[in-house]
Design a protein around this motif. Structure first.
Motif, short mmCIF file in Angstrom:
data_model
loop_
_atom_site.label_atom_id
_atom_site.label_comp_id
_atom_site.label_asym_id
_atom_site.label_seq_id
_atom_site.Cartn_x
_atom_site.Cartn_y
_atom_site.Cartn_z
N GLY B 26 0.75 -1.26 0.00
CA GLY B 26 0.00 0.00 0.00
C GLY B 26 0.77 1.30 0.00
N ARG B 27 2.01 1.28 -0.49
CA ARG B 27 2.77 2.54 -0.50
C ARG B 27 3.06 3.06 -1.91
N ILE B 28 2.93 2.18 -2.92
CA ILE B 28 3.24 2.56 -4.29
C ILE B 28 1.96 2.42 -5.10
N PHE B 29 1.68 3.40 -5.96
CA PHE B 29 0.44 3.34 -6.73
C PHE B 29 0.73 3.44 -8.22
N THR B 30 -0.20 2.94 -9.03
CA THR B 30 0.06 2.79 -10.46
C THR B 30 -0.10 4.12 -11.22
N ASP B 31 -0.11 4.06 -12.54
CA ASP B 31 -0.16 5.28 -13.35
C ASP B 31 -1.55 5.91 -13.45
N HIS B 32 -2.58 5.13 -13.22
CA HIS B 32 -3.94 5.66 -13.42
C HIS B 32 -4.85 5.38 -12.23
N MET B 33 -5.97 6.08 -12.21
CA MET B 33 -6.99 5.83 -11.20
C MET B 33 -8.37 6.04 -11.86
N PHE B 34 -9.38 5.45 -11.25
CA PHE B 34 -10.75 5.62 -11.74
C PHE B 34 -11.47 6.58 -10.80
N ILE B 35 -12.25 7.49 -11.37
CA ILE B 35 -13.09 8.39 -10.55
C ILE B 35 -14.48 8.46 -11.15
N MET B 36 -15.47 8.58 -10.27
CA MET B 36 -16.85 8.82 -10.69
C MET B 36 -17.46 9.73 -9.63
N ASP B 37 -18.27 10.70 -10.07
CA ASP B 37 -18.85 11.66 -9.13
C ASP B 37 -20.33 11.39 -8.89
N TYR B 38 -20.80 11.82 -7.74
CA TYR B 38 -22.23 11.78 -7.45
C TYR B 38 -22.69 13.16 -7.04
N SER B 39 -23.75 13.63 -7.66
CA SER B 39 -24.40 14.84 -7.16
C SER B 39 -25.88 14.72 -7.47
N GLU B 40 -26.66 15.52 -6.82
CA GLU B 40 -28.11 15.46 -7.02
C GLU B 40 -28.54 16.58 -7.96
N PRO B 41 -29.49 16.40 -8.85
CA PRO B 41 -30.32 15.19 -9.01
C PRO B 41 -29.75 14.18 -10.00
N VAL B 42 -28.56 14.41 -10.56
CA VAL B 42 -28.08 13.51 -11.63
C VAL B 42 -27.68 12.12 -11.16
N GLY B 43 -27.28 11.99 -9.91
CA GLY B 43 -26.80 10.69 -9.44
C GLY B 43 -25.34 10.49 -9.80
N TRP B 44 -24.89 9.25 -9.86
CA TRP B 44 -23.51 8.95 -10.22
C TRP B 44 -23.29 9.32 -11.69
N HIS B 45 -22.18 10.00 -11.96
CA HIS B 45 -21.94 10.44 -13.33
C HIS B 45 -20.46 10.66 -13.58
N ASP B 46 -20.13 10.88 -14.85
CA ASP B 46 -18.78 11.22 -15.28
C ASP B 46 -17.73 10.18 -14.86
N PRO B 47 -17.97 8.90 -15.19
CA PRO B 47 -16.95 7.89 -14.87
C PRO B 47 -15.74 8.08 -15.78
N ARG B 48 -14.54 8.09 -15.19
CA ARG B 48 -13.36 8.38 -16.01
C ARG B 48 -12.12 7.74 -15.42
N ILE B 49 -11.21 7.38 -16.28
CA ILE B 49 -9.89 6.94 -15.84
C ILE B 49 -8.94 8.08 -16.14
N VAL B 50 -8.19 8.50 -15.15
CA VAL B 50 -7.29 9.66 -15.30
C VAL B 50 -5.92 9.28 -14.74
N PRO B 51 -4.88 10.04 -15.08
CA PRO B 51 -3.58 9.78 -14.45
C PRO B 51 -3.72 9.85 -12.92
N TYR B 52 -3.02 8.98 -12.23
CA TYR B 52 -3.01 9.01 -10.75
C TYR B 52 -2.58 10.39 -10.31
N GLN B 53 -3.36 11.03 -9.48
CA GLN B 53 -3.08 12.42 -9.12
C GLN B 53 -3.74 12.78 -7.81
N PRO B 54 -3.24 13.85 -7.17
CA PRO B 54 -3.85 14.28 -5.91
C PRO B 54 -5.29 14.75 -6.13
N LEU B 55 -6.10 14.62 -5.10
CA LEU B 55 -7.46 15.14 -5.14
C LEU B 55 -7.45 16.58 -4.66
#
Lengths: 363, 363
Positions: B26-55
């Protein structure tokens, strides 16, 4: 850390301040925030005030995974004379360190963090609203930021303080609420984290709160996690009952948060020569008192509402209408006196308030 | 969400991959990550794979304050044939939604998130280490991101999946550990969040873990929060005992996490015609079995270690040396068979493994 100074980076722009009637709780934040980092072996370092801004944190930071975090909540008040005051802030810093200990977070220098909070409040003093019942909510919190997804105490932390102008809790005067006794879900248990101000306790409370709201209640009354018999807290507040002239409140047992307002209420009641007892309080005992006509008042205590009278308490087939659903005399007197001291309208015989002034800004 | 596709933003640079002997958990992470957002009223949306990066997250985001978060943990394995496989990933997604329900987080589309995980794993497949006992740890987690410091379920969330290549848990073969029975601290209680994979449970466990490590133990054995009499979990694993030829494990009671490895162990034992019983297990019962010579084995089960034999169990004046401190036959057989199936070295009679291939990448 006494020799340390807080580096200040002023915000280049100033956000619009909300109008008093737009104020709600915890949605608007001021121009600046305080941050301090912890890493090993240096310890806490780099205390600074910076423009309010998003945090940039690695997705593997422990805080996102294992809940190792603590927080506090207090307020800054404007007095009629134009002074700014805090209410017993040292109690919040002491509790922060008790929470830190339970969560394996390194302790902070309480006096230094208090000075930093004062400096931040003074810098953003124009954000303290002035109308009746409004205040500036102060939220110190610590998150674990080490980029490591193993279950262990983090070696890196951030302490952050943000400020939010908040409206009057009771817009139309102090109003009794309807409370449902929670029989299924448990907030905390002896040996758990109930005594600490940490996220997990609040996360655990959401489901019960959601279900009780669907049934038309404002909050739940939490029972102990072992026997489901003894009263612990109400919503996220401590709770008091007046029975036959005596005020009783659940004794601190390891699963109840030691509220600053709780402590202040106990001291005030003693000052007024009203008997006040900290002890185990069972739901049965409360019910018996109600049936015999000696349950005179019930109220919650906390930083947000100060005093929140309970007008109705319900479980199974029982509906207790306390003081005929009205605010009791004791609750009202406590509310008036506590807010009177907090807002500097009344004398402060306990030396509870602490002034924030330009001295805070030139440390 | 079936018609959705994951937008992929490839990383422009590739990080150096660690050497096998540098791998830890759990100390080294790969090149990419998956993110998906939730907001109302749309629900879960915008699923994307992006370069591993800070939030980049507002300091008032609820996740920092009230612990409303959940996570999962599973692994991707390289088979001798060069295939990539997951082990019962649908169980993790099902549990994610059960955790979501307890924490008042909106449910995710399990099939869609599983497809997204496969796509991410396939994209970063060069990161899956190939030597004995190594794997790619997959960490899906959901955090509450609404910028509001009120105690209520958030209206905004992020689901994120990060990947970490991990080394062999047992570098020198499977080794029994020393466990201390925890008498003071409690991990979870019925009515609390123990059944959910949420940060607060792990935060609550840190103090006991720290104290037991100081005394030379590897983990604690958690007792129930009500009577402090019945066995619940060991460290962050489920626990099994073999007594007089029968394997017993604490029954799921609301405060025990339903482990995927636990479930697999139960199925395997049944398949082998070894009696396996889920029931309340008291510490007294265990002690009696030990004294009468019928306590044959004890072991923990979890995704990280798979099977972790318990060689010593201690409390008060008691020190139980189980199977003379050696790994038992059942534990060894379970470890060999489970890892055999996970790494594709053995037949999979239960249809547990799921292949990740180029089809995952072209969804």
């Amino acid at each position: 850390m006494e020799e340390w100074t807080v580096e200040v980076h002023h915000s280049k722009t100033k956000k619009d301040k909300p109008k008093t009637d737009q104020l709600e709780f915890g949605r608007i934040f001021t121009d600046h925030m305080f941050i301090m980092d912890y890493s090993e072996p240096v310890g806490w370092h780099d205390p600074r005030i910076v423009p309010y801004q998003p945090l940039t944190i690695d997705p593997s930071a422990m805080t996102f995974h294992y809940g190792q975090s603590v927080f506090e909540g207090l307020k800054a008040y404007h007095t009629p004379d134009g002074d700014i005051q805090l209410f017993r802030p040292e109690k919040n810093l002491q509790r922060l360190n008790r929470s830190n200990d339970r969560l394996c977070i390194p302790p902070v220098d309480e006096a230094f963090v208090l000075e930093a909070i004062k400096q931040l409040v003074f810098l953003d003093r124009e954000w303290i609203p002035t109308s009746e019942g409004t205040s500036l909510y102060i939220r110190p919190f610590i998150i674990s930021t080490e980029p490591f997804i193993g279950v262990a105490p983090s070696h890196q932390y951030k302490l952050i303080v943000i400020l939010s102008p908040v409206g009057a809790y009771y817009k139309e005067g102090i109003n009794p609420v309807k409370i449902a006794v929670e029989n299924q879900y448990v907030r905390a248990v002896k040996g758990g984290t109930g005594e600490a101000k940490t996220g997990g306790n609040y996360a655990a409370s959401l489901k019960a709160q959601e279900l009780c709201a669907q049934k038309g209640f404002t909050q739940v009354l939490w029972l102990d996690g072992v026997e489901k018999k003894y009263i612990e807290e109400v919503g996220s507040m401590n709770v008091f009952f007046k029975i036959n002239g005596e005020v009783i409140t659940p004794e601190l047992n390891g699963s109840i948060l030691e509220g600053v307002t709780r402590n202040s209420v106990i001291q005030l009641l003693k000052h007024w020569d009203i008997p006040v007892i900290e002890k185990k309080v069972s739901l049965d005992e409360l019910h018996e008192a109600y049936m015999s006509g000696t349950l005179e008042e019930a109220f919650g205590t906390g930083t947000a509402a100060v005093i929140s009278p309970i007008g109705q308490l319900s479980w199974e087939e029982h509906d207790l209408f306390i003081n005929e659903g009205n605010t009791g005399k004791t609750a009202k007197a406590l509310y008036d006196t506590l807010t009177g001291i907090q807002y500097g309208r009344e004398q402060d015989p306990f030396d509870w308030v602490e002034i924030v002034n330009e001295k805070s800004a030139v440390k």
